[in-house]
Design a protein around this motif. Structure first.
Motif, mmCIF file in Angstrom:
data_model
loop_
_atom_site.group_PDB
_atom_site.id
_atom_site.type_symbol
_atom_site.label_atom_id
_atom_site.label_comp_id
_atom_site.label_asym_id
_atom_site.label_seq_id
_atom_site.Cartn_x
_atom_site.Cartn_y
_atom_site.Cartn_z
ATOM 1 N N GLY A 1 0.798 -1.183 -0.016
ATOM 2 C CA GLY A 1 0.095 -0.069 -0.095
ATOM 3 C C GLY A 1 0.971 1.175 -0.082
ATOM 4 O O GLY A 1 2.142 1.043 0.667
ATOM 5 N N ASP B 1 -7.986 6.740 -0.139
ATOM 6 C CA ASP B 1 -6.749 6.449 -1.214
ATOM 7 C C ASP B 1 -5.824 7.031 -0.618
ATOM 8 O O ASP B 1 -5.019 8.230 -0.614
ATOM 9 N N MET B 2 -4.906 6.177 0.265
ATOM 10 C CA MET B 2 -5.368 4.813 0.623
ATOM 11 C C MET B 2 -4.847 4.514 2.010
ATOM 12 O O MET B 2 -4.411 3.324 2.164
ATOM 13 N N GLU C 1 -5.315 -0.948 -2.690
ATOM 14 C CA GLU C 1 -6.079 0.008 -2.953
ATOM 15 C C GLU C 1 -7.563 -0.085 -2.841
ATOM 16 O O GLU C 1 -8.087 -1.169 -2.969
ATOM 17 N N THR D 1 -2.318 0.914 -11.245
ATOM 18 C CA THR D 1 -1.893 0.785 -9.707
ATOM 19 C C THR D 1 -0.465 -0.190 -9.704
ATOM 20 O O THR D 1 0.052 -0.324 -10.968
#
Length: 394
Positions: A90, A121-122, A177, A344
């Motif tokens: 993350g 986020d996040m 996410e 991502t």
């Protein structure tokens, strides 16, 4: 009840493993990405806090900082051996605080939601994965390693995950996410290009000497719009649809009385699995070469910028099946399978040979003036991740 205030986040605390209180502490730490907002705080303070929190719970902590002031953190609960390793990933950085409705660093709870920059986020996902990893290893080590990667710079160029992958790997990964507790198995990539339309400078009174680069750029913009229509009618991915293209930035000219010698257009091409930067470059070159052969005095230069691959997971992979099983048990129904139009860090993990997927909280307001996480989803995510870690790494 109010969450902990901004004045208290420096101490990691010890006894509880509550994702809500941890999230409040993370939100109170300014971690605006300075590549997005000059002068932004960056990840130093929040990485320090997360490192202390995880170290206090028995994790071996590694701080990575190739870029000064932009640290990422890798915390490992070493296994006893013979089990599979799992990375929870993350990002710590957020977008800017300007224009946020209220105090973006003061976490506020109302109607089952926590509001504040990064809740959705996040930092919600980061809090869930930290608590999940700690819960899964609280009674002792599992057979496989449990790896928590809290990374820098995802909101800009993902230098954090790139740095982590130089030194660490895993048998699988989950990127936390926000996904509304839905199983995200694909997302688009993107390619940035600069197109410079070349003209010829001359006094505004001498049209016979000048070539108006801005006017010539208009031909390209029309052709770019046509390319977008053709993409929309082309082959589609079952979850992602088709690729897209748009002009993002245009710059040209110097003053009113001069024919502009240059007009630069920055464009973005969103890609689906099966498309590549090389393919996009050929596509654009075909458009530009056609204009050069049909429009008088049309000349150009094409320069490739940042490219990130699209991502697609195998739904039959062990990590996808394991997480889906625990999500179904927690939710009472099989999780929705979805794809995301945005990019991502999953793509970087996949490229490094680490099977992965995306699964995170419910809420809204990413990059918006009001941002929140649904706290019920935060609790459920934490439980699902903890069960997934225990099952996968045992």
């Amino acid at each position: 009840m109010l969450p902990p205030s901004r004045a208290t986040p420096a101490s990691p605390g010890l006894p509880d493993l509550d994702p809500v209180s941890l999230l409040a502490r993370l939100v109170a730490l300014d971690s605006v990405n300075p590549d997005l907002v000059p002068g932004g705080a960056g990840e130093s303070a929040i990485a320090g806090f997360c490192g202390a929190w995880l170290a206090a719970r028995g994790f071996e902590v590694h701080r990575l900082e190739e870029r000064p002031g932009r640290p990422s953190l890798v915390a490992i609960a070493r296994g006893t051996g013979g089990g599979r390793s799992l990375m929870l990933n993350g990002h710590l950085d957020t977008v800017g605080l300007a224009g946020y409705d209220g105090d973006p660093l003061e976490p506020r709870i109302s109607d089952g939601r926590m509001f504040g920059r990064g809740t959705f986020d996040m930092k919600g996902g980061v809090a869930a994965m930290m608590v999940a990893a700690a819960r899964a290893t609280a009674e002792g080590p599992l057979r496989g390693d449990v790896i928590v990667a809290c990374v820098a710079d995802e909101e800009h160029a993902s230098s954090g995950t790139e740095e982590v992958l130089k030194s660490f790997t895993a048998d699988a990964a989950v990127v936390a996410e926000p996904s509304h507790l839905e199983l995200t198995l694909a997302h688009k990539g993107f390619a940035w290009f600069d197109v410079e339309i070349v003209g010829r400078a001359a006094h505004g009174s001498r049209p016979e000497l000048g070539v108006d680069a801005i006017a010539k750029a208009g031909h390209f913009l029309v052709a770019l719009e046509d390319l977008g229509r053709r993409l929309a009618q082309g082959p589609a991915h079952p979850l992602l649809g088709t690729g897209t293209v748009h002009a993002s930035v245009i710059r040209g000219g110097e003053e009113a009385s001069t024919y502009p010698a240059s007009c630069r257009i920055t464009l973005e091409r969103r890609t689906i699995p099966g498309e590549s930067a090389d393919g996009v470059e050929r596509e654009l070159t075909t458009v530009l070469d056609h204009l050069a052969s049909t429009v008088a005095d049309f000349a150009y230069r094409l320069n490739r910028g940042l490219y990130r691959e699209p991502f697609e997971a195998d739904p039959r992979s062990p990590i996808a099946r394991t997480l889906a099983r625990h999500a179904e048990r927690a939710l009472g129904h099989p999780p929705v399978v979805r794809a995301e139009p945005y990019w991502t860090d999953c793509a970087l993990l996949d490229r490094a040979g680490i099977p992965c997927l995306l699964f995170g909280v419910d809420g809204a307001g990413a990059h918006a003036a009001t941002e929140y996480v649904e706290l019920t989803s935060l609790e459920r995510l934490t439980g699902i991740l903890a069960d997934t870690v225990t099952d996968f790494c045992s």
